[in-house]
Each structure stands twice: as C-alpha cells, then as structure tokens.
Design an enzyme around this catalytic site. Structure first.
Site, mmCIF file in Angstrom:
data_model
loop_
_atom_site.group_PDB
_atom_site.id
_atom_site.type_symbol
_atom_site.label_atom_id
_atom_site.label_comp_id
_atom_site.label_asym_id
_atom_site.label_seq_id
_atom_site.Cartn_x
_atom_site.Cartn_y
_atom_site.Cartn_z
ATOM 1 C CD GLU A 30 -2.226 -5.192 11.599
ATOM 2 O OE1 GLU A 30 -1.272 -5.989 11.595
ATOM 3 O OE2 GLU A 30 -2.627 -4.634 10.578
ATOM 4 C CG HIS B 119 -5.303 -36.432 16.584
ATOM 5 N ND1 HIS B 119 -5.417 -37.761 16.963
ATOM 6 C CD2 HIS B 119 -6.334 -36.187 15.746
ATOM 7 C CE1 HIS B 119 -6.459 -38.291 16.342
ATOM 8 N NE2 HIS B 119 -7.045 -37.367 15.604
ATOM 9 C CE LYS C 106 -3.588 2.199 2.779
ATOM 10 N NZ LYS C 106 -4.506 2.078 3.911
ATOM 11 N N GLY D 56 -5.007 -2.009 5.129
ATOM 12 C CA GLY D 56 -4.188 -3.144 4.665
ATOM 13 C C GLY D 56 -4.869 -4.481 4.885
ATOM 14 N NE ARG D 57 -6.751 -4.209 11.019
ATOM 15 C CZ ARG D 57 -6.119 -3.052 11.123
ATOM 16 N NH1 ARG D 57 -5.006 -2.846 10.446
ATOM 17 N NH2 ARG D 57 -6.592 -2.084 11.887
ATOM 18 C CE LYS E 215 4.566 -1.333 7.990
ATOM 19 N NZ LYS E 215 3.720 -0.841 6.907
ATOM 20 C CD GLU F 135 9.280 -6.141 7.278
ATOM 21 O OE1 GLU F 135 9.066 -5.001 6.785
ATOM 22 O OE2 GLU F 135 8.993 -6.444 8.457
HETATM 23 C C1 G6Q Z 1 -2.613 -3.914 7.889
HETATM 24 C C2 G6Q Z 1 -1.365 -3.377 8.391
HETATM 25 C C3 G6Q Z 1 -0.110 -4.081 7.923
HETATM 26 C C4 G6Q Z 1 0.283 -3.758 6.494
HETATM 27 C C5 G6Q Z 1 1.700 -4.244 6.248
HETATM 28 C C6 G6Q Z 1 2.162 -3.976 4.838
HETATM 29 O O1 G6Q Z 1 -3.692 -3.451 8.126
HETATM 30 O O2 G6Q Z 1 -1.310 -2.019 8.131
HETATM 31 O O3 G6Q Z 1 -0.207 -5.464 8.067
HETATM 32 O O4 G6Q Z 1 -0.601 -4.337 5.598
HETATM 33 O O5 G6Q Z 1 2.564 -3.639 7.157
HETATM 34 O O6 G6Q Z 1 2.090 -2.616 4.514
HETATM 35 P P1 G6Q Z 1 2.238 -2.150 3.036
HETATM 36 O O7 G6Q Z 1 1.140 -2.730 2.231
HETATM 37 O O8 G6Q Z 1 2.201 -0.653 3.072
HETATM 38 O O9 G6Q Z 1 3.572 -2.660 2.544
#
Ligand code: G6Q
Length: 549
Positions: free
Chosen positions: A353, A384, A206, A267-268, A512, A212
C-alpha cells in the site's frame, strides 16, 4: 529534480550490475573469509546477516551512494520533524511520535503533539487496567472475557499481528478476536463463541466511514440488543478508536469511551496509536509500552546509525538492488516462528500500500519498477510448499528469514530442529548444488549410469539465491516493536529512493467508492444493462440465481 535513472549512483550501479550479474555467492564466500563481519550489523540483540546477497564491497558502496544521493537522511529527518512529507494529502507522517519515549517535543503546525499523545496513552492505561482488573465489567456485572475488534486494513492488520504474535503474554481468561471482512461469515463465526454480557466491542476506524467496519459494527450492535433486550447497555459494551468523534457519537459511543488519534497517523502505521487498544487490553499497558520502546529503539538506530550499519537502510537498498537491477518481482518473508504467521499479511499492506505507486513526487510516471509483491509463510511449512520454486524455479525471490534464538514452548528437540532447517535453507539457497556434487551423491548411492544420465540435470541446484538472516534472542513485545519499525523504515527508504509518496493510498479510497452504485442495482428486480458486457452478465447471472425461487 534529477530523475532517479539519471543519477550518477544509479548509472554506476547499472554498469556495476553487468559485472555482478553472473558472479556466484559461492565464489565470493570462498574468496573472502571476512564476508560476515563486513556484511552484518546489529541493533540490540537483533542481528542482520546480509552476507548471503549478490553484492561485493563495490556494490555495497554504490548502494550507499544511492541512498546519499537521494538524500535519504534529509527526508528521514523531515519525517521525524513533522514536515508535511505526505504531499498528496498535505500531512505530516508522525507514527514515530506515537512511540517517542524520550518525550522530546514534536511539532505539527507549531503545536507540540506529545502532550496529546501522552494523554491518550494515559486514557488507554486507565481503561485497560479497569477492564483487566475486573473493575469495569459488563452491564450485568460479569467480567469482560472477550474483546472483539471491528476494523479493516490498517485498523485491523497491525493489532492483529501483534496480538497473534504475543499470545504467551496475554492475560488468562481474556480473549481477543478480530472481525474485518464484510462477508457476514466473519462476524457470525466469532459471535458464536462470545456472550454479550461479557464482550467488549472496539469499533476501530480512523474515518468512521468505512463501509465494512460500519456494517459489522451495526450488525454486532443489533446482535447485542437482540440478545440483551437492553439498548442502554450498548454504551457500556462498545468503545471506538477514531479521528471522527462525531460519527462515533452518532453510533452511540460515549465520549469517555472514545480513543482519539490524528490525521498525521496513516492507517497502516497506526498500531502504535489508540488503534493498539486491543493489544493493550490483551497484553496489558506495560507490554504495549514495551512494544513502543522497542520501536523507539529502532527509530533511534535508524536516525543515528551510519548508512553502512543501518538495518532498515540496508534492507531497503538490497531490495532495490534486486527489484530494479535483477528485475525481481516479488519479495519473500519467511518467519521461522509460528507466532509470526500473520507477519506476511501485515507486511503486504505496509509495503504494497505504501510503495505500490506509479507516479513520482513531481507527478510524472516513473520509468522503473517500484514496490515488489510481498508474500511468505512460516518456516518450516514454507519448505514443504513453495520452496521448490525458490530452489529451482526461474524467478528470483529475495527473502528475509527471521527466527528467535529461544522458544517460549520448549518441546524436546523441536526448536533446535527448526533452527537447523533455518540455517540449512539459507545456506542451500546461497550455495546450491553443482553438477559434480550431484553426480558424486548419485554415484555414492550406487545409482546405475543410465539412471544418472536421466536424473542428473534435475538434481542440480543453481544456488546464488539471496537471503537476509534476521536473528534475535526472544520474540517479546520489545523485539516485535523493533522489527515492525524496522520494516516501516525500510519501506520509507525505498519510497524516498523511488521518489514516490509512500503515505497515500488512493487505490484503497477508489475501492471504497466502487461498490456503492452497483450495490443499489443488486437490490432491484430489473436486468442490468448500463455496465460493460461482462459486468452486466455477471450481475444478471447472480440475480437469476438469487431470484430463482
Ligand atoms: C491504510 C489504509 C486502509 C485503512 C482502511 C480502514 O493505510 O488507509 O487500509 O486503514 O481502509 O480505514 P478506516 O480506519 O478509516 O476505517
């Protein structure tokens, strides 16, 4: 604004809890033959049986009162209407617009956002059909056989759970892989199995600033250029999904290979947007849209069904009943379906989150528990492993049990056995086994009295362990879309009642930032002394090993 714990319905629930805390579900079932009819509801073929919960008519009535008193319906309408309900990031929360198949206008700052949503959907269709149809090929003319999605968190977990769950709908000869971890092992192990000429990389971010993802994307790019000796071909093999076009262009992504989404998509909550591109490539755009339709159907149910019949609302209220009154710290997700093995990981992010918060919408610290710890495993594997604790442990773990009535992989009796286990477990968790029943069993087996005396207490099961049973006909894109939307709205309702903002994630943002100054220290050949004693010694221990040869 009245504090949650001061609300009349909350106080009534507190008083009612004292009457309910020792009532056994076994007795409630014995006394009321109509429990299932009363405590079950349905949306399309998705049946929720919530009769195996520690509730009676009064509990359910009071829980619904709580939802009304907290104005869940008003907040829901505000969300769907694009009001800026994400109050710490000053944004609307409009993942529901992404799957608004009715195409009725949805306004953000006076602009109807549906045309731009539809434009990106059309772009996704055009692109995915060209790749899947073999018209858009790698730079040497080879068919694309592998899609590698590089993204983390919300830019990974959603598409990943869907692709994993929808494997039977995938196109033969087109594989999808997900790289998220900055641990170089993740990317390395995947690159071992793909060829640059036939691989398409999707850089999903996003913000396009996530460390990463950018490191993995740059490493993948280096690998690609090293093997192909063709820098120009990068443009053909890398596409981006982002709200930050400039940063993606800087990486070398062509404008026509950028898939846009917007800051009002969290994001989520983003798998319904272009973040779903790996899904659309893997399953085809028609399937992707079926998934949107399923989610939209759940949205309509959430908006229209009375609270007493509303699946996400009921799940949310029951969760609150256990979290806040029975002090249950965690919540289990048991999907009796191997395709859903990533569901707990996806729901961990969605729920924890969103509702892992301590500050309420007025900026005050809450004085009650908020989001639970989410965990789970597929059935029957879970039986199990940790089900011992569910049956006889000291901690309550209210859980959802999910299962499709049909399997896509009929193998003899196996699916029927899976179903038998599914039904047996929730029944056993509810009913338990009394001293008398356990004694009778031992006596019938001819167990000597001295052995009975010793083992009997261990063979008793208290029962009264709450579960929700969620059954549907098939696990297909439509149903999966509906189930994921169901959980999104459950989390929403809980956030509204707990009076927290479910839509920010400052803890993630903090994470981050944290590594960057330590990262600089790790490359220096000097002892570290500026942190706390533990961190200094850990870093120095690492340096000793790193620089020892
Ligand atoms: C989701 C969070 C988090 C995010 C990641 C990746 O709601 O904000 O999980 O999606 O940190 O972020 P980017 O899409 O900006 O790389």
């Amino acid at each position: 604004m009245q504090k949650l714990t001061q609300r009349a319905s909350w106080k009534a629930l507190q008083a009612h809890f004292e009457q309910m805390k020792n009532v056994h579900m076994r007795d409630m079932f014995a006394e009321d033959e109509g429990r299932f009819a009363k405590f079950s509801t349905q949306m399309d073929d998705i049946l929720l049986d919530f009769s195996k919960n520690r509730i009676n008519d009064e509990t359910f009535r009071l829980l619904c009162d709580l939802a009304r008193e907290c104005d869940v319906e008003g907040w829901r309408d505000q969300m769907f209407a694009g009001e800026p309900i994400n109050i710490s990031e000053f944004r609307p929360v409009l993942h529901t617009a992404l799957r608004n198949r009715s195409n009725t206008p949805v306004y953000v700052d006076g602009e109807n956002v549906m045309p731009k949503i539809n434009r990106v959907l059309a772009q996704m269709r055009y692109f995915t059909e060209r790749v899947r149809g073999g018209h858009l090929r790698g730079y040497t003319g080879q068919l694309i056989t592998d899609v590698v999605n590089i993204g983390i968190g919300g830019s990974d977990l959603g598409p990943h759970v869907v692709c994993d769950s929808m494997k039977p709908f995938a196109q033969r000869g087109l594989n999808v892989h997900f790289v998220s971890n900055v641990d170089p092992t993740h990317l390395t192990e995947i690159l071992k199995f793909v060829q640059p000429e036939s691989t398409l990389f999707i850089v999903s971010s996003k913000t396009f600033t996530t460390q990463e993802t950018l490191l993995n994307a740059h490493s993948a790019r280096r690998w690609f250029v090293e093997l192909t000796c063709n820098e120009k071909a990068v443009a053909r093999h890398f596409v981006a999904v982002t709200t930050n076009r400039q940063a993606a262009a800087k990486f070398g992504i062509l404008d026509e290979n950028m898939f846009e989404f917007w800051d009002w998509v969290g994001g989520r909550y983003s798998l319904w947007s272009a973040i779903g591109l790996p899904i659309a490539l893997y399953l085809g755009m028609d399937r992707f849209e079926e998934m949107l339709e399923g989610a939209h159907a759940m949205d309509m149910h959430f908006c229209a069904a009375p609270l007493e019949k509303n699946i996400p609302v009921i799940l949310a209220l029951l969760g609150i009943w256990y979290n806040n009154f029975f002090d249950a710290q965690s919540y289990g997700i048991m999907a009796y379906n191997q395709y859903l093995r990533r569901l707990p990981a996806y729901l961990q992010q969605l729920d924890m989150e969103s509702n892992g918060k301590t500050i309420d919408r007025q900026g005050q610290r809450v004085d009650y528990l908020t989001g639970p710890i989410i965990w789970g495993e597929t059935g029957s594997n879970c039986q199990h492993a940790f089900f011992q604790l569910m049956h006889q442990g000291t901690k309550p773990v209210p859980s959802d049990f999910l299962i499709p009535a049909r399997t896509r992989n009929p193998l003899g009796e196996q699916h029927t056995v899976l179903l038998a286990n599914y039904f047996a477990q929730t029944r056993a968790l509810m009913k338990g086994k009394t001293r008398e029943e356990a004694l009778e069993e031992l006596q019938e087996a001819g167990t000597p009295q001295d052995v009975i005396d010793q083992v009997l207490p261990h063979r008793i099961f208290e029962g009264n362990k709450p579960t929700n049973s969620i059954i549907f006909e098939n696990l297909d894109p439509r149903t999966l879309g509906a189930l994921l939307a169901m959980y999104e709205h459950k989390v929403f309702v809980q956030g509204i009642i707990w009076n927290i903002n479910s839509f920010d994630q400052w803890g993630v943002e903090y994470g981050k930032e944290l590594a960057s100054d330590i990262l600089q220290e790790l490359s220096r050949d000097e002892e570290v002394s500026q942190y706390d004693d533990s961190t200094n010694n850990l870093i120095n221990y690492y340096r000793m090993m790193k620089f020892s040869d």
